[in-house]
Design an enzyme around this catalytic site. Structure first.
Site: not given
Length: 285
Positions: A2-3, A51, A253
């Site tokens: 989740p951002e 976050k 990433r």
């Protein structure tokens, strides 16, 4: 993962359900805090910080959590407390006379003194969703290492808080910037525009109540330009969206991009055919 927008919505949901209410009980399922009891304390507020989630209660206590990849906080009628508590992935429950908040599969959970929150979030850069967001400091942070790719600089929460792969990939695409560009090759205005666009997109998603980028509301929730669209045609030029790794372990990433719209294929892209992940599906990177 989740951002910033998803964490903001979670904080808002918890705040609306709990703020001003006295907790009738709590159940913390992490060894370090298993004996903690928040009953009798009133929830002051629940706020996001990048976050991270900060649930502040009376008595200088903050429940600090991070959703990481699979975590969530949900609010249910308190009558469902015992049934929900049976899930083995539940890490915390807090309840009032009317509602129960359930923290499931949380990546991080701890109780800290509210006066010492800086120990857990003090390392974060300016929060894009903070009304007091310091854009000049975020700009300086992101540009501090000219050799670093612009993607890595934006994903580093010490530079600017709240951006993940979605809200990095999408503004980079909209501005026609290759994600593997060293940040030093971009001028100051380009980086400023990138951060301002990411902030606007996050705000729109908060207001919409869901993560939205294109604003088109496409079927199957394919509401992005590039993120999650590996192997699918670019909505602008028709070229195939590509996925490639970026960064070094343990921070490696993956990033989505359009080779034609963003100035060429990634240096880490081996060129092999890539199949779509499934229309509208987004990976949890």
């Amino acid at each position: 993962m989740p951002e910033g927008d998803a964490v903001w919505r979670t904080a808002r949901r918890l705040h609306q359900a709990l703020a001003g209410e006295v907790l009738e009980g709590s159940d913390v399922r992490v060894p370090a805090h298993a004996t903690a009891d928040l009953s009798g304390r009133r929830t002051l507020e629940v706020v996001p910080r990048g976050k991270h989630l900060l649930h502040r209660v009376e008595g200088d206590v903050t429940v600090h959590s991070h959703l990481r990849m699979e975590g969530s906080w949900r609010v249910h009628p308190v009558a469902r407390r015992h049934a929900l508590a049976r899930r083995h992935t539940v890490r915390m429950l807090v309840w009032t006379g009317r509602r129960v908040a359930v923290g499931d599969s949380l990546g991080m959970l701890e109780l800290v003194r509210t006066s010492e929150e800086h120990r857990v979030v003090g390392h974060l850069g300016p929060d894009l969703l903070d009304p007091a967001y310091d854009g000049e400091l975020a700009l300086s942070n992101v540009r501090s290492d000219p050799a670093r790719t612009v993607t890595e600089a934006c994903l580093d929460q010490r530079n600017v808080a709240g951006m993940g792969t979605i809200f990095t990939a999408e503004p980079l695409f909209l501005l026609g910037i290759n994600p593997w560009t060293p940040v030093g090759e971009l001028d100051e205005e380009q980086v400023r525009e990138l951060l301002e666009l990411a902030r606007r997109l996050l705000v729109v998603s908060c207001r919409a109540g869901r993560t939205t980028i294109t604003g088109r509301g496409d079927v199957n929730d394919d509401d992005a330009w590039v993120h999650g669209r590996m192997g699918l045609p670019c909505k602008r030029c028709g070229s195939t969206i590509r996925l490639a790794p970026i960064g070094r372990q343990p921070q490696e990433r993956v990033m989505f991009s359009c080779p034609r719209c963003q100035g060429g294929r990634a240096p880490t892209d081996d060129g092999r055919p890539q199949s779509p992940l499934g229309h509208g599906r987004r990976p949890s990177y």
